[in-house]
Design an enzyme around this catalytic site. Structure first.
Site, PDB file in Angstrom:
ATOM      1  N   ASP A 172      18.333  24.511  29.388  1.00  0.00           N
ATOM      2  CA  ASP A 172      16.750  24.679  29.198  1.00  0.00           C
ATOM      3  C   ASP A 172      16.448  24.840  27.978  1.00  0.00           C
ATOM      4  OD1 ASP A 172      14.444  25.345  30.179  1.00  0.00           O
ATOM      5  OD2 ASP A 172      14.851  27.357  30.532  1.00  0.00           O
ATOM      6  N   HIS A 197      14.340  15.583  26.250  1.00  0.00           N
ATOM      7  CA  HIS A 197      15.488  15.448  27.227  1.00  0.00           C
ATOM      8  C   HIS A 197      16.641  14.303  26.561  1.00  0.00           C
ATOM      9  CE1 HIS A 197      13.364  17.684  30.118  1.00  0.00           C
ATOM     10  NE2 HIS A 197      12.254  16.760  30.367  1.00  0.00           N
ATOM     11  N   LEU A 241      38.863  16.881  34.440  1.00  0.00           N
ATOM     12  CA  LEU A 241      37.596  17.940  34.486  1.00  0.00           C
ATOM     13  C   LEU A 241      36.886  17.507  35.869  1.00  0.00           C
ATOM     14  CD1 LEU A 241      35.538  20.013  33.420  1.00  0.00           C
ATOM     15  CD2 LEU A 241      34.377  18.150  32.202  1.00  0.00           C
TER      16      LEU A 241
HETATM   17  C1  FPP Z   1      15.241  21.990  30.975  1.00  0.00           C
HETATM   18  O1  FPP Z   1      14.353  21.887  30.023  1.00  0.00           O
HETATM   19  C2  FPP Z   1      15.644  20.823  31.453  1.00  0.00           C
HETATM   20  C3  FPP Z   1      15.574  19.877  32.418  1.00  0.00           C
HETATM   21  C4  FPP Z   1      14.496  20.248  33.570  1.00  0.00           C
HETATM   22  C5  FPP Z   1      16.117  18.928  32.547  1.00  0.00           C
HETATM   23  C6  FPP Z   1      17.614  18.675  31.988  1.00  0.00           C
HETATM   24  C7  FPP Z   1      18.182  17.372  31.980  1.00  0.00           C
HETATM   25  C8  FPP Z   1      18.981  16.632  31.000  1.00  0.00           C
HETATM   26  C9  FPP Z   1      19.415  17.482  29.983  1.00  0.00           C
HETATM   27  C10 FPP Z   1      19.371  15.321  30.796  1.00  0.00           C
HETATM   28  C11 FPP Z   1      19.359  14.403  32.192  1.00  0.00           C
HETATM   29  C12 FPP Z   1      20.490  14.666  33.020  1.00  0.00           C
HETATM   30  C13 FPP Z   1      21.752  13.806  32.916  1.00  0.00           C
HETATM   31  C14 FPP Z   1      22.685  13.856  34.097  1.00  0.00           C
HETATM   32  C15 FPP Z   1      21.891  12.624  32.249  1.00  0.00           C
HETATM   33  P1  FPP Z   1      12.785  22.088  29.989  1.00  0.00           P
HETATM   34  O2  FPP Z   1      11.976  20.674  30.071  1.00  0.00           O
HETATM   35  O3  FPP Z   1      12.552  22.872  31.438  1.00  0.00           O
HETATM   36  O4  FPP Z   1      12.561  22.797  28.687  1.00  0.00           O
HETATM   37  P2  FPP Z   1      11.154  23.879  28.452  1.00  0.00           P
HETATM   38  O5  FPP Z   1      11.296  24.944  29.412  1.00  0.00           O
HETATM   39  O6  FPP Z   1      11.587  24.149  27.014  1.00  0.00           O
HETATM   40  O7  FPP Z   1      10.032  23.070  28.733  1.00  0.00           O
END
Ligand code: FPP
Length: 239
Positions: free
Chosen positions: A17, A34, A128
């Site tokens: 997050d 991201h 893993l």
């Molecule tokens: C939360 O941050 C994160 C997500 C909803 C997506 C997580 C995805 C990745 C790290 C990349 C994609 C995955 C792969 C397998 C390549 P947020 O955007 O909710 O953060 P915020 O709460 O600060 O807005």
């Protein structure tokens, strides 16, 4: 870095997050948050594999994430495709075995094909176990399992009193894997957000303040070291 002999969690789950806030802090588009998050993911997977974690589960896209703006969903889907295309050879060489948690039928065709190909290619690896949750929701997962059991009862292949934890767990996406020992959610949010609710029953929970793109292997190593000091009782008393 980790000391040898510390108790290592078998299964670590991470809610990655803070990408959006990281992008905002750096005056960048959310997609770049991201993208930076994927760099962190790559490092953490490599480290988990090196130190001998058995299972690493990463929450990449929830069933609720479709509600985000179209450009953000498109950016995440593009990153997912890029990740599976560019990383698969290295992951395979490191004997990582990939499993997707979630309903892949609803993914766009290219992403669906890429993730299935990755699962297929790595299925016999013995390193893993990397679970990537995509279009995943824990309540959905549990309901699917309940429906499958109900169907077996209806067909006369199962008596209700035969339903036990083993039969239920065999129908979860994580079938055959140990429960989560350590759950980490970055960015100082204290929620499970529908991630592995059943599997996290006895997990140790950690909520580091750091945003996911700023999370490093040092933070991860610290979390593993802290885990080694926790007193896990599973409802019993301290000895
Ligand atoms: C939360 O941050 C994160 C997500 C909803 C997506 C997580 C995805 C990745 C790290 C990349 C994609 C995955 C792969 C397998 C390549 P947020 O955007 O909710 O953060 P915020 O709460 O600060 O807005």
């Amino acid at each position: 870095m980790r000391q040898k002999n510390e108790q290592l969690p078998r299964h670590v789950a991470i809610i990655m997050d803070g990408n959006g806030r990281w992008a905002k802090q750096h005056s960048l588009a959310v997609a770049l948050g991201h993208r930076k998050g994927v760099e962190t993911l790559r490092e953490i997977v490599r480290y988990a594999s090196d130190v001998g974690i058995e299972v690493l589960s990463l929450y990449a896209f929830s069933t609720e994430n479709w509600r985000r703006s179209k450009p953000e969903v498109a950016a995440l889907m593009a990153l997912i495709l890029e990740f599976f295309r560019s990383e698969i050879d290295e992951l395979h060489a490191n004997r990582v075995r990939i499993r997707i948690l979630g309903d892949t039928d609803a993914l766009p065709g290219l992403q669906r094909d890429a993730v299935h190909a990755a699962e297929q290619k790595t299925k016999d690896n013995d390193g893993l176990q990397l679970n990537i949750a995509l279009n995943y929701g824990s309540r959905d997962e549990i309901l699917r399992a309940v429906r499958a059991l109900a169907q077996q009862v209806k067909n006369g292949n199962l008596q209700p009193e035969q339903i036990d934890a083993a039969r239920f767990e065999a129908l979860l996406y994580t079938a055959g894997q140990p429960d989560v020992d350590l759950l980490i959610r970055t960015s100082g949010e204290y929620r499970l957000s529908n991630f592995l609710l059943y599997q996290n029953a006895y997990a140790e929970l950690m909520f580091p303040e750091v945003l996911w793109p700023d999370f490093t292997v040092q933070h991860f190593a610290q979390a593993l070291a802290d885990f080694g000091k926790r007193d896990r009782r599973y409802g019993g008393r301290a000895t």
